[in-house]
Design a protein around this motif. Structure first.
Motif, PDB file in Angstrom:
ATOM      1  N   PRO A  95       0.726  -1.288  -0.088  1.00 45.70           N
ATOM      2  CA  PRO A  95      -0.094  -0.045   0.200  1.00 45.70           C
ATOM      3  C   PRO A  95       0.894   1.156  -0.050  1.00 45.70           C
ATOM      4  N   ALA A  96       1.915   1.113   0.807  1.00 43.78           N
ATOM      5  CA  ALA A  96       2.831   2.329   0.837  1.00 43.78           C
ATOM      6  C   ALA A  96       3.578   2.648  -0.454  1.00 43.78           C
ATOM      7  N   GLY A  97       3.979   1.625  -1.077  1.00 43.45           N
ATOM      8  CA  GLY A  97       4.596   1.553  -2.440  1.00 43.45           C
ATOM      9  C   GLY A  97       3.633   2.317  -3.673  1.00 43.45           C
ATOM     10  N   LEU A  98       2.363   1.661  -3.748  1.00 47.29           N
ATOM     11  CA  LEU A  98       1.418   2.094  -4.508  1.00 47.29           C
ATOM     12  C   LEU A  98       1.141   3.456  -4.491  1.00 47.29           C
ATOM     13  N   ALA A  99       0.894   4.026  -3.426  1.00 47.02           N
ATOM     14  CA  ALA A  99       0.725   5.358  -2.871  1.00 47.02           C
ATOM     15  C   ALA A  99       1.854   6.282  -3.517  1.00 47.02           C
ATOM     16  N   LEU A 100       3.052   5.945  -3.694  1.00 40.73           N
ATOM     17  CA  LEU A 100       4.180   6.639  -4.125  1.00 40.73           C
ATOM     18  C   LEU A 100       4.131   6.673  -5.809  1.00 40.73           C
ATOM     19  N   GLN A 101       3.534   5.860  -6.211  1.00 39.17           N
ATOM     20  CA  GLN A 101       3.037   5.823  -7.584  1.00 39.17           C
ATOM     21  C   GLN A 101       4.535   5.454  -8.297  1.00 39.17           C
ATOM     22  N   PRO A 102       5.581   4.484  -8.062  1.00 34.53           N
ATOM     23  CA  PRO A 102       6.739   4.782  -8.740  1.00 34.53           C
ATOM     24  C   PRO A 102       6.816   4.450 -10.168  1.00 34.53           C
ATOM     25  N   ASP A 103       7.846   4.914 -10.845  1.00 31.75           N
ATOM     26  CA  ASP A 103       8.310   4.752 -12.294  1.00 31.75           C
ATOM     27  C   ASP A 103       9.008   3.286 -12.203  1.00 31.75           C
ATOM     28  N   VAL A 104       9.817   3.302 -11.167  1.00 35.45           N
ATOM     29  CA  VAL A 104      10.569   1.742 -11.032  1.00 35.45           C
ATOM     30  C   VAL A 104      10.345   1.282  -9.625  1.00 35.45           C
ATOM     31  N   VAL A 105      10.105  -0.057  -9.613  1.00 31.12           N
ATOM     32  CA  VAL A 105       9.760  -0.593  -8.268  1.00 31.12           C
ATOM     33  C   VAL A 105      10.437  -1.902  -8.291  1.00 31.12           C
ATOM     34  N   SER A 106      11.197  -2.093  -7.294  1.00 28.99           N
ATOM     35  CA  SER A 106      12.003  -3.494  -6.991  1.00 28.99           C
ATOM     36  C   SER A 106      11.076  -4.417  -6.160  1.00 28.99           C
ATOM     37  N   VAL A 107      10.954  -5.635  -6.098  1.00 29.76           N
ATOM     38  CA  VAL A 107      10.191  -6.421  -5.163  1.00 29.76           C
ATOM     39  C   VAL A 107      11.303  -7.804  -5.290  1.00 29.76           C
ATOM     40  N   VAL A 108      11.861  -7.643  -4.005  1.00 28.33           N
ATOM     41  CA  VAL A 108      12.950  -8.825  -3.982  1.00 28.33           C
ATOM     42  C   VAL A 108      12.859  -9.393  -2.544  1.00 28.33           C
ATOM     43  N   VAL A 109      12.083 -10.522  -2.551  1.00 29.75           N
ATOM     44  CA  VAL A 109      11.449 -11.125  -1.159  1.00 29.75           C
ATOM     45  C   VAL A 109      11.322 -12.770  -1.178  1.00 29.75           C
ATOM     46  N   GLY A 110      11.458 -13.445  -0.169  1.00 25.09           N
ATOM     47  CA  GLY A 110      10.983 -14.617  -0.303  1.00 25.09           C
ATOM     48  C   GLY A 110      11.885 -15.552   0.732  1.00 25.09           C
ATOM     49  N   VAL A 111      13.190 -15.219   0.905  1.00 25.78           N
ATOM     50  CA  VAL A 111      14.200 -16.098   1.603  1.00 25.78           C
ATOM     51  C   VAL A 111      13.486 -16.080   3.072  1.00 25.78           C
ATOM     52  N   ASN A 112      12.895 -15.343   3.662  1.00 28.07           N
ATOM     53  CA  ASN A 112      12.471 -15.365   5.000  1.00 28.07           C
ATOM     54  C   ASN A 112      11.292 -16.206   5.118  1.00 28.07           C
ATOM     55  N   ASP A 113      10.425 -16.211   3.969  1.00 29.87           N
ATOM     56  CA  ASP A 113       9.568 -17.309   4.142  1.00 29.87           C
ATOM     57  C   ASP A 113      10.054 -18.726   4.070  1.00 29.87           C
ATOM     58  N   THR A 114      11.060 -19.083   3.432  1.00 29.26           N
ATOM     59  CA  THR A 114      11.725 -20.429   3.407  1.00 29.26           C
ATOM     60  C   THR A 114      12.273 -20.740   4.795  1.00 29.26           C
ATOM     61  N   LEU A 115      12.383 -19.871   5.770  1.00 31.46           N
ATOM     62  CA  LEU A 115      12.819 -20.144   7.152  1.00 31.46           C
ATOM     63  C   LEU A 115      11.766 -20.235   8.051  1.00 31.46           C
ATOM     64  N   ARG A 116      10.585 -20.472   7.517  1.00 38.65           N
ATOM     65  CA  ARG A 116       9.260 -20.364   8.800  1.00 38.65           C
ATOM     66  C   ARG A 116       8.672 -21.774   8.536  1.00 38.65           C
TER      67      ARG A 116
END
Length: 283
Positions: free
Chosen positions: A62-83
């Motif tokens: 939600p915070a990212g969408l509110a900023l209306q970026p021209d470029v956005v990076s989404v790098v996530v998932g490692v912590n999911d594997t540790l649960r």
């Protein structure tokens, strides 16, 4: 005309852990921001250490969408594997929603696949292999969804950089300054090839000395044990069970079944998403 707006979402990797500057962290995303265009770039880093895909979906999106970026990076998932709650179906659904939302706004989407934490930490094979299988599943999902949404995707799970000591900080899980610079340079190359990055490429040369082997051993002997314990408290009992199952299959020569089971779970997760219509696909 406003300056290009770059927003980074994710966990400690994107927060910049391993690349200290002053009293905080800088990291690959900040280094990349400087090379997106000559002149001002509006950069916001929303990444938080320990974040899982659920955190990115519920808090950072939600915070990212509110900023209306021209470029956005989404790098996530490692912590999911540790649960112990790891579920590739849930990971896929969350990433699909996140990617689609930004692409619907017209943002250029940056994604990456990552090395598995078990191998980076040097865990014994029976413990490392289940984590590696989980990370491969996450990477497979990221690969498929990146293609679906036309993301600028960085293959960072393999290659010499994963085993080069100078690329990693003392904790052996986060890139060092040199490693963060490597990620920034590789993303810049991909963006420059598409005409998106027009500024100078980040320097590959670090400003601080490379962490020594003794520093790594000291970290593992002190803070490292606590770090792993905090990240894996709820996973440990399940990981022991997974390790026992791993050893049983290896003894029987049926380890391939575990890989097939994981691959099937990824396929089913992607099939479930493929029947849903997404605005970004229809555009």
């Amino acid at each position: 005309m406003r300056a290009p707006r770059f927003v980074a979402l994710g966990d400690s990797l994107t927060e910049g852990v391993g690349d200290p500057v002053g009293d905080g962290w800088r990291g690959w995303a900040a280094l990349l921001a400087d090379g997106l265009r000559a002149g001002d770039v509006d950069f916001t880093n929303l990444a938080v250490s320990g974040a899982q895909t659920r955190d990115v979906l519920e808090r950072q999106l939600p915070a990212g969408l509110a900023l209306q970026p021209d470029v956005v990076s989404v790098v996530v998932g490692v912590n999911d594997t540790l649960r112990c709650t790891f579920d590739v179906h849930a990971v896929a659904a969350r990433l699909d929603t996140i990617y689609a939302a930004f692409r619907a706004q017209g943002a250029v989407l940056l994604t990456a696949c990552l090395p598995d934490p078990g191998t980076m930490l040097g865990l014994p094979g029976a413990l490392a292999r289940p984590l590696a299988r989980r990370q491969r599943a996450v990477n497979a999902v990221v690969h498929a969804l990146s293609e679906r949404y036309g993301a600028v995707h960085l293959h960072a799970a393999e290659g010499s950089w994963t085993t080069e000591r100078a690329m990693w900080s003392s904790d052996r899980l986060h890139p060092s300054e040199r490693g963060h610079r490597q990620l920034a340079v590789r993303f810049h190359e991909l963006l420059a090839a598409r005409g998106i990055a027009t500024g100078g490429a980040p320097s590959v040369e670090p400003e601080l000395p490379v962490p020594t082997k003794s520093a790594s051993l000291w970290w593992l002997a002190t803070a490292g044990t606590g770090w792993v314990a905090r990240r894996c408290t709820d996973l440990l009992p399940q990981l022991v069970t997974l390790a026992v199952d791993e050893m049983r299959h290896r003894a029987r020569g049926t380890s391939g079944r575990l890989d097939l089971r994981a691959a099937h779970a990824v396929s089913m997760a992607l099939v479930a998403l493929s029947v849903q219509e997404r605005p970004a696909e229809a555009a």
